[in-house]
Design a protein around this motif. Structure first.
Motif, PDB file in Angstrom:
ATOM      1  N   ASN A   1      -2.624   6.599   1.277  1.00 14.90           N
ATOM      2  CA  ASN A   1      -2.767   7.947   1.603  1.00 14.90           C
ATOM      3  C   ASN A   1      -1.589   8.653   2.687  1.00 14.90           C
TER       4      ASN A   1
ATOM      5  N   HIS B   1       0.839  -1.602   0.345  1.00 17.89           N
ATOM      6  CA  HIS B   1       0.050   0.071  -0.291  1.00 17.89           C
ATOM      7  C   HIS B   1       0.719   1.915   0.129  1.00 17.89           C
TER       8      HIS B   1
ATOM      9  N   GLN C   1      -4.911   2.362   9.471  1.00 17.74           N
ATOM     10  CA  GLN C   1      -5.170   3.672   8.908  1.00 17.74           C
ATOM     11  C   GLN C   1      -4.345   4.073   7.365  1.00 17.74           C
ATOM     12  N   ASN C   2      -4.929   4.860   7.049  1.00 19.52           N
ATOM     13  CA  ASN C   2      -4.510   4.871   5.486  1.00 19.52           C
ATOM     14  C   ASN C   2      -3.151   5.188   4.935  1.00 19.52           C
TER      15      ASN C   2
END
Length: 218
Positions: free
Chosen positions: A123, A42, A119-120
């Motif tokens: 991003n 990610h 949590q992302n």
């Protein structure tokens, strides 16, 4: 060929710059160590997209704009420093929480709990990449030097250089991801190792931020 000047020098220079320790690779390594390969990729996707945006911005001529208005470039570097400082403080806070709950972690089943998994990471990695001064400096001062200004199709030149760079970057970040997975197996058995690694990484991020601000004053 295709308006590219000295391709071998470009490849060597790209490898050397990517291998330099920076916030992108350190963040990728820390996320992979804490949450495994999937979350690690990610962060890779976020970094990949951020770098692609910076390349596009460079191609469209923002490099010339920043040279005409140095204060704009200074602002970008200062904002990047603030974000690096924020990430460093968050890592240090996570290390402190790990230290506080070390007894519970030792009694629990081996499990890495360095940071909330909700949590992302994509991003965060994207924002980190977009405000990474090393990447901005690279694309503005190094990347454009290998494109022949008189070539009738400069977008082709930039596109080829971008693909080469992204292949090198993806390969390196993949090494970080799988190194993180190996480290996570060791970390899950030692809360102290988690705390030390998070503290060192957090201090490095703070150091990157301080270095940027001090460079602005010199």
């Amino acid at each position: 060929m295709f308006g590219i000047i000295d391709l071998s020098a470009y490849i060597i220079g790209s490898i050397l710059i990517i291998l330099l320790p920076g916030p992108n690779s350190l963040y990728c390594l820390s996320v992979s160590a804490a949450h495994g390969v999937r979350k690690g990729y990610h962060t890779v996707a976020g970094i990949f997209l951020g770098d692609s945006i910076l390349m596009l911005v460079t191609v469209l001529g923002v490099g010339s704009l920043l040279k005409l208005y140095p204060l704009l470039f200074t602002a970008i570097k200062l904002i990047g420093g603030l974000y690096l400082l924020y990430l460093g403080i968050k890592l240090l806070m996570g290390a402190y929480q790990t230290f506080r709950h070390r007894a519970l972690l030792m009694d629990a089943k081996p499990k890495l709990v360095a940071a909330p998994i909700h949590q992302n990471f994509f991003n965060r990695a994207l924002l980190l990449s977009l405000t990474n001064p090393k990447a901005i400096l690279f694309f503005l001062s190094f990347f454009v030097q290998f494109v022949e200004p008189t070539y009738p199709h400069p977008f082709v030149s930039f596109f080829i250089l971008a693909i080469i760079l992204q292949i090198i970057s993806f390969s390196y970040l993949s090494i970080m991801v799988f190194s993180g997975k190996t480290l996570s197996r060791k970390f899950s058995q030692s809360p102290l190792l988690i705390m030390v690694s998070m503290s060192l990484t957090g201090l490095l991020f703070v150091g990157f931020a301080m270095n940027l601000w001090l460079a602005q004053l010199s």
